[in-house]
Design a protein around this motif. Structure first.
Motif, PDB file in Angstrom:
ATOM      1  N   LEU A   1      20.412 -14.035 -56.553  1.00  0.00           N
ATOM      2  CA  LEU A   1      21.471 -14.941 -56.949  1.00  0.00           C
ATOM      3  C   LEU A   1      21.947 -14.626 -58.358  1.00  0.00           C
ATOM      4  O   LEU A   1      23.145 -14.608 -58.648  1.00  0.00           O
ATOM      5  N   GLU A   2      20.953 -14.371 -59.215  1.00  0.00           N
ATOM      6  CA  GLU A   2      21.316 -14.071 -60.589  1.00  0.00           C
ATOM      7  C   GLU A   2      22.053 -12.741 -60.670  1.00  0.00           C
ATOM      8  O   GLU A   2      23.033 -12.596 -61.400  1.00  0.00           O
ATOM      9  N   ALA A   3      21.526 -11.820 -59.842  1.00  0.00           N
ATOM     10  CA  ALA A   3      22.196 -10.520 -59.808  1.00  0.00           C
ATOM     11  C   ALA A   3      23.625 -10.686 -59.333  1.00  0.00           C
ATOM     12  O   ALA A   3      24.560 -10.072 -59.863  1.00  0.00           O
ATOM     13  N   PHE A   4      23.773 -11.584 -58.377  1.00  0.00           N
ATOM     14  CA  PHE A   4      25.100 -11.838 -57.829  1.00  0.00           C
ATOM     15  C   PHE A   4      26.011 -12.406 -58.915  1.00  0.00           C
ATOM     16  O   PHE A   4      27.124 -11.918 -59.127  1.00  0.00           O
ATOM     17  N   SER A   5      25.484 -13.449 -59.604  1.00  0.00           N
ATOM     18  CA  SER A   5      26.338 -14.066 -60.615  1.00  0.00           C
ATOM     19  C   SER A   5      26.616 -13.060 -61.739  1.00  0.00           C
ATOM     20  O   SER A   5      27.701 -13.024 -62.318  1.00  0.00           O
TER      21      SER A   5
END
Lengths: 149, 764
Positions: B537-541
């Motif tokens: 998710l963090e990578a996505f954001s």
């Protein structure tokens, strides 16, 4: 002033083009060396790889470093620079799209001198680069070249 | 029979008395009415008068005789003497006659006349005597003759007068006689009446007597039958009392025994229930408990309320103490008066012993679990039954039994197992609860352990799981004959059930432990997964922030480049299109920024300090004014507002709210923006008020949803994320946010900040 080199570490060709355009628009005539990833940047700085034979004693006036890079990313580059006495004091301006606190914190931790987020608006982007150039290339007095050796 | 007696009242003593009185009154009435008594007394008086008259006649005749004698003899002197003598007696008789005739006036008159005649006659006689003397002397014969005539006439008159009195006297006598007869007749009648009356009454009485006698006989028969019935039911009652499997007794108000049934008498050691009568508890074998017994009696008698089913001890004739469950109720007579107490009890010694054994058995083990529990039970069983060994064992595969706990001669034996075939436990598992009191070694010669320990008594019960299938066995072994207390099987069953539950619990616990370990693994795994997805998710954001912006920057940058470098080659439409491209890409950049900000707000930890809201608002005001120096907006910011919270996040809230107010007052003639706070219901409600475009309250619910906008983009620019972000921040501060507005009249946004906000390192 012409002899002062700017190392632009950026993988996105659009950004490279726009950055160079912005420099041009702002009348920044310094030589801009573009490294397309971290490895290339480090090779350039340490005179290795494709830049083997280059005198690593000649250092850029400033490094514009993107964080998200193929092979070795920006933070990796910073870490390497930080680890070497010769490169530790090079002014490094992180110029990136990320606003992650983690990235900001890590960047400063590994010796970045500034952290600037690339605006989407090209007018603002141009203005930002103008300011960077006038500060780091004109106002700022960098570390003595001798020390860099 | 009472009504019969009332009917015969006509012949009662009173009636008889009335009848007698009536007869007598009638009789007396008749007597008085007919004047019988006076008539009878007249008759009696007449009787006396006639006798007197007869008596009077003799002296009168004597006077005549004396005259005649005179005439013969001429002795005047003697005659005079005679005459005097006679007249003396005659006079007295005449007086008496007069007195007697007084009752009858007629007669009395006649009597008076008689006296007069007589007195005349006597005078004439005296004269005659005188004349006679003279004549003798003188010879006057003539005079003498006259005197003689006179005397004779006097005599005749007197006698006639006398005779005349007889008639009325006789009349009186007759009347008296008649009256007497009448009286006698009526007396006779009365007598007859009385006799008759007595007779009638006698007969009536006799009849009545006979009748009552018959009734009495009938009644006696009835009573006899009743008595027989009573005797029969008494006998039955006694039989019931003596047969009933409970002790029954009853006592008087002083707690002295009035009676009891046979089984009670046996408890007292007496031969017959009759012997108990009159005795008190102090004279019986339980003299020690008598005080308490009598106290209970008194309580029941005084309150009139039964005391039911309570337990008490009792000392028997052999000095042993048994336990009773007693009930006492007040004993009442037919009028409902309490006349004593009726008691009954059962010998619950067996039950009590079982209870005590049960309690003793469990006291030491009730709190224990697992191995401690099994060992406690085994030891307690040995203790209870005075046995030498107790085994709690679990069935294992291959017809083997593994002891969970084994006690032998007071010691715990570890790791004991034995084969099921040939052992009594095999029978137990197959058939259920088994008791071999005396000869278990002889019956199971193949069970070497049993033979080796020279076991005699054996009790075993299977241990079963919830579905009823055997999971083990509990057995107690003794080297002597086993004498099981009453209800031992119940105790065994309960203990077996408890052991089974414990075994199952133990197994469940083991399984649970297994699961728990597994669960921990699972949790660890999930955590790793979650962390991974969080990373993603963090990578996505990160990539959103990084990668999405880059192409936008290119679009905007190169559009700008075209506009600059090829300005002359483009017509105005081409230039407009490129400007639109630039505007759109810039707007998308803002959207991405806001989205990331929103995500940041949610994920960032809170750094709580005392935030100076007034200063924050002033700072934002300055920035807004600087952003559009041409606008004249009146700011009214309340002094001294501060709150606990994350200053950076609160800045975002105020930036959003004040920024909105700034934005929506863009077309307002005299724009005004207020920021303040007021106390309401114990909390501070902050507000940001403007007199701008406002909104329709109908859409108030949409205000805080991300990317929801109430105005067209060409009216007011914005991404629709600001209020959503503000709401998230307020919520993270445990506060509330809401808005009021009216189209073209402005909007007011309110928010509160919760108490006791603490710093946190992050979260979702």
């Amino acid at each position: 002033m012409e002899h002062k080199t700017i190392l632009l570490v950026e993988d996105n060709p659009d950004d490279i083009a726009l950055t160079l355009r912005a420099f041009r628009k702002n009348n920044i005539r310094n030589e801009v060396v573009v490294a397309h990833d971290g490895v290339e940047a480090l090779d350039y700085l340490f005179g290795e790889g494709s830049y083997a034979g280059r005198d690593p004693g000649i250092t850029p006036e400033m490094i514009l470093l993107d964080l998200k890079l193929p092979r070795i990313d920006g933070l990796g580059v910073l870490k390497r620079l930080c680890a070497h006495e010769r490169t530790r004091k090079l002014p490094v301006i992180v110029l990136t799209s990320s606003e992650e606190e983690r990235d900001i914190a890590s960047s400063y931790e590994f010796g970045a001198n500034s952290y600037i987020r690339k605006p989407v608006d090209f007018d603002q982007f141009t203005e930002t680069l103008r300011q960077i150039g006038s500060y780091w290339l004109t106002l700022n007095i960098g570390p003595p070249q001798a020390e860099r050796a | 029979m009472f009504s019969d007696r009332t009917k015969s009242g006509i012949f009662s003593g009173r009636a008889l008395l009335i009848s007698i009185c009536a007869g007598v009154i009638l009789y007396l009435g008749a007597v008085f009415a007919l004047d019988l008594h006076s008539r009878i007394s007249r008759g009696e008086k007449g009787q006396k008068a006639i006798q007197m008259l007869d008596a009077l006649r003799r002296p009168l005749l004597s006077v005549k005789e004396a005259e005649i004698r005179l005439l013969k003899t001429g002795d005047t002197q003697a005659a005079a003497r005679n005459l005097t003598k006679i007249t003396t007696s005659a006079a007295s008789l005449l007086d008496r006659y007069l007195a007697l005739t007084q009752y009858n006036p007629t007669l009395y008159e006649l009597a008076t006349r008689l006296r007069d005649r007589y007195e005349e006659w006597i005078i004439q006689e005296r004269r005659l005597i005188g004349h006679f003397t003279k004549a003798a002397a003188d010879g006057h014969e003539e005079i003498l003759q006259d005197a003689l005539h006179e005397a004779s006439d006097g005599f005749m008159n007197t006698m006639n007068t006398l005779g005349a009195g007889e008639a009325p006297i006789h009349h009186d006598i007759d009347t008296g006689h008649r009256a007497t007869r009448l009286l006698m007749l009526s007396s006779g009648l009365l007598f007859l009446y009385l006799i008759g009356l007595v007779f009638i009454f006698q007969r009536a009485k006799t009849r009545e007597l006979r009748r009552s006698y018959d009734q009495l006989k009938k009644e006696m028969k009835k009573r006899q039958q009743a008595r027989a019935a009573i005797q029969e039911s008494t006998k039955m009652l006694k039989l019931v009392l003596d047969t009933i499997p409970a002790r029954v007794f009853w006592k008087d108000l002083d707690s002295n025994y009035l009676g009891c049934n046979r089984i009670f008498a046996r408890d007292t050691g007496l031969e017959s229930p009759r012997q108990i009568i009159g005795k008190s508890d102090f004279e019986l074998t339980w003299a020690d408990q008598a005080k308490q017994y009598r106290q209970d009696d008194r309580q029941v008698i005084q309150t009139g309320r039964p005391k039911l089913r309570y337990e008490e001890p009792q000392t028997g004739p052999d000095g042993s103490r048994i336990w009773l469950e007693t009930s006492k109720v007040p004993l009442t007579n037919l009028n409902g008066d309490i006349i004593g107490v009726l008691g009954t009890y059962q010998d619950i010694t067996g039950r009590k012993q079982a209870e005590e054994a049960f309690r003793a058995l469990f006291q030491s083990t009730v709190k224990a679990v697992g191995q401690e529990f099994f060992e406690g039970i085994a030891a307690a069983l040995c203790e209870w039954l005075k046995a030498d060994s107790a085994i709690i064992a679990e069935l294992t595969e291959g017809d083997n039994v593994q002891a969970l706990s084994m006690v032998l001669d007071g010691k715990t034996i570890d790791q004991y197992s034995y084969a099921l075939p040939g052992a009594p436990c095999e029978i137990v598992i197959r058939k259920g609860y088994c008791v071999y009191p005396d000869r278990v070694s002889e019956l199971f010669p193949d069970d070497r352990d049993l033979v080796a320990m020279r076991a005699k008594g054996y009790v075993g019960i299977p241990l079963k799981d919830k579905s009823g299938s055997p999971i083990g066995v509990l057995c107690v072994i003794a080297r002597r004959k086993l004498d099981l207390p009453p209800k031992a099987q119940d105790v065994f069953e309960i203990i077996a059930a408890k052991i089974s539950v414990e075994i199952e619990r133990k197994r469940a616990e083991q399984e649970l432990n297994l699961y728990r370990e597994h669960l921990e693994e699972l949790v660890a795994q999930r955590t790793v997964e979650l962390e991974a997805s969080n990373e993603e998710l963090e990578a996505f954001s990160y990539s959103v922030s990084h990668d999405l912006r880059a192409p936008l920057r290119s679009i905007d940058g190169f559009s700008k480049a075209i506009l600059e470098d090829y300005w002359d080659d483009l017509d105005e439409t081409g230039r407009d299109y490129l400007r639109r491209v630039r505007a759109a890409s810039q707007r998308m950049g803002l959207l991405i920024d806001d989205m990331l900000k929103l995500a940041h707000v949610t994920r960032r930890g809170l750094t709580v300090t005392q935030a100076d809201l007034t200063a924050l608002a002033r700072d934002i005001e300055t920035r807004l004014q600087e952003s559009q120096p041409g606008r004249q907006v009146e700011f009214r910011i309340q002094e001294g507002l501060s709150a606990r919270g994350d200053e950076r996040l609160l800045r975002i809230v105020l930036e959003n709210l004040l920024g909105n107010a700034w934005k929506y007052t863009g077309d307002t003639p005299r724009p005004r923006i207020e920021f303040g706070g007021k106390e309401k219901d114990g909390e501070t409600v902050y507000y940001v008020r403007d007199n701008g475009a406002g909104f329709n309250m109908r859409y108030a619910g949409k205000l805080f949803a991300p990317f929801q906008r109430l105005h067209r983009s060409d009216e007011f620019e914005g991404t629709g994320v600001g209020l959503a972000t503000a709401q998230r921040i307020v919520h993270r501060h445990h506060g509330r946010i809401w808005a009021e507005g009216e189209e073209a009249r402005g909007a007011t946004f309110y928010f509160t900040l919760g108490e006791g906000i603490a710093s946190s390192s992050g979260g979702t």
